[in-house]
Design an enzyme around this catalytic site. Structure first.
Site: not given
Length: 274
Positions: A8, A10, A60, A104, A115, A133
């Site tokens: 990902d 972030e 992502h 994240h 998020h 996630e």
């Protein structure tokens, strides 16, 4: 040994806010380069430790962020946004360990750009377990009997991983000051740490157990507003829990639950005016 890496953005070193992870904004090219270099550090460390195969899944947003020309030549790349299993596309029982990098914290929690999948989601549960996630993707790996052996991201993502996955190796490459500010390692130092950490994770992979999902799981997704919940509930088999914005779906397995959630997200993208 085969390693699967879901990357990902972030949680990548030195990226503090959305201007580095949104392809439409000015800092994005830098973010994509650093993301690719961190993927390479993991791939290089894995091969040096004896891996025979490393698959890297761009995980992502539109999932076309990793720069293929810059990627380690021995890695195989999964890229593109319309994947049946999205961030976990391509994982199966042939892998020995899964790595999450650039991850994240879940929605509603402290952490850089925290998020869960989409900004339309407030909370998500698998049965009674609140997941982001990290948890959801770990359940998918667990469906195939594969443990998540390493998680890299900010300090809050690492804390979330440690709470869910006993003995997982975590790599905090930056510390959250706020949701859009950080105290970060230098990228070179971070890459050295990632390379060292994947080798540690591979050496002690037998100490980590797969996060096995429940049979016939119920996925419950809480949206930010009722219009989003109405859109998500258009899927056959989905219902809105009374007096909430929670959409419920009873799945045959975690893969079906995951795919139902992805369709919910696509449907809520059509909701306008909050």
């Amino acid at each position: 040994m085969k390693i699967y890496a879901s990357i990902d953005m972030e949680g990548i070193t030195s990226l503090p806010d959305y201007t580095y992870v949104d392809e439409r904004v000015h800092n994005y090219p830098y973010g994509a380069q650093i993301m690719t270099k961190e993927a390479n550090a993991i791939v290089e460390g894995a091969f040096e430790k004896g891996a025979t195969d490393v698959t890297v899944n761009d995980s992502h947003e539109n999932m076309t962020n990793l720069i293929a020309e810059m990627l380690h030549p021995e890695a195989t790349l999964i890229s593109g946004g319309r994947k049946p299993l999205s961030m976990m596309e391509g994982v199966d029982e042939t892998y020995d360990g899964v790595v999450f990098a650039g991850y994240h914290a879940r929605a509603g929690m402290p952490g850089i750009m925290s998020h869960t999948i989409s900004l339309t989601i407030r909370n998500m549960w698998i049965n009674d377990v609140l997941v982001g996630e990290i948890g959801l993707n770990a359940y998918v790996a667990g469906h195939f009997g594969v443990p998540v052996i390493m998680v890299a991201g900010d300090d809050q993502a690492c804390k979330e991983a440690e709470d869910l996955l006993p003995n997982v190796v975590t790599v905090p490459v930056k510390k959250a000051i706020s949701r859009s500010s950080m105290h970060s390692l230098h990228p070179e130092k971070s890459r050295a740490l990632l390379k060292e950490s994947i080798q540690k994770a591979m050496a002690q992979k037998d100490q980590v157990k797969p996060l096995v999902p429940p049979k016939n799981p119920v996925i419950r997704v809480e949206f930010n507003n009722y219009g989003q919940a109405e859109s998500a509930a258009e899927i056959p088999g989905c219902t809105i829990e009374e007096n909430t914005t929670i959409v419920r779906f009873e799945a045959t397995d975690i893969l079906e639950a995951y795919r139902a959630m992805l369709v919910m997200i696509r449907l809520t993208g059509t909701t306008t005016y909050s």
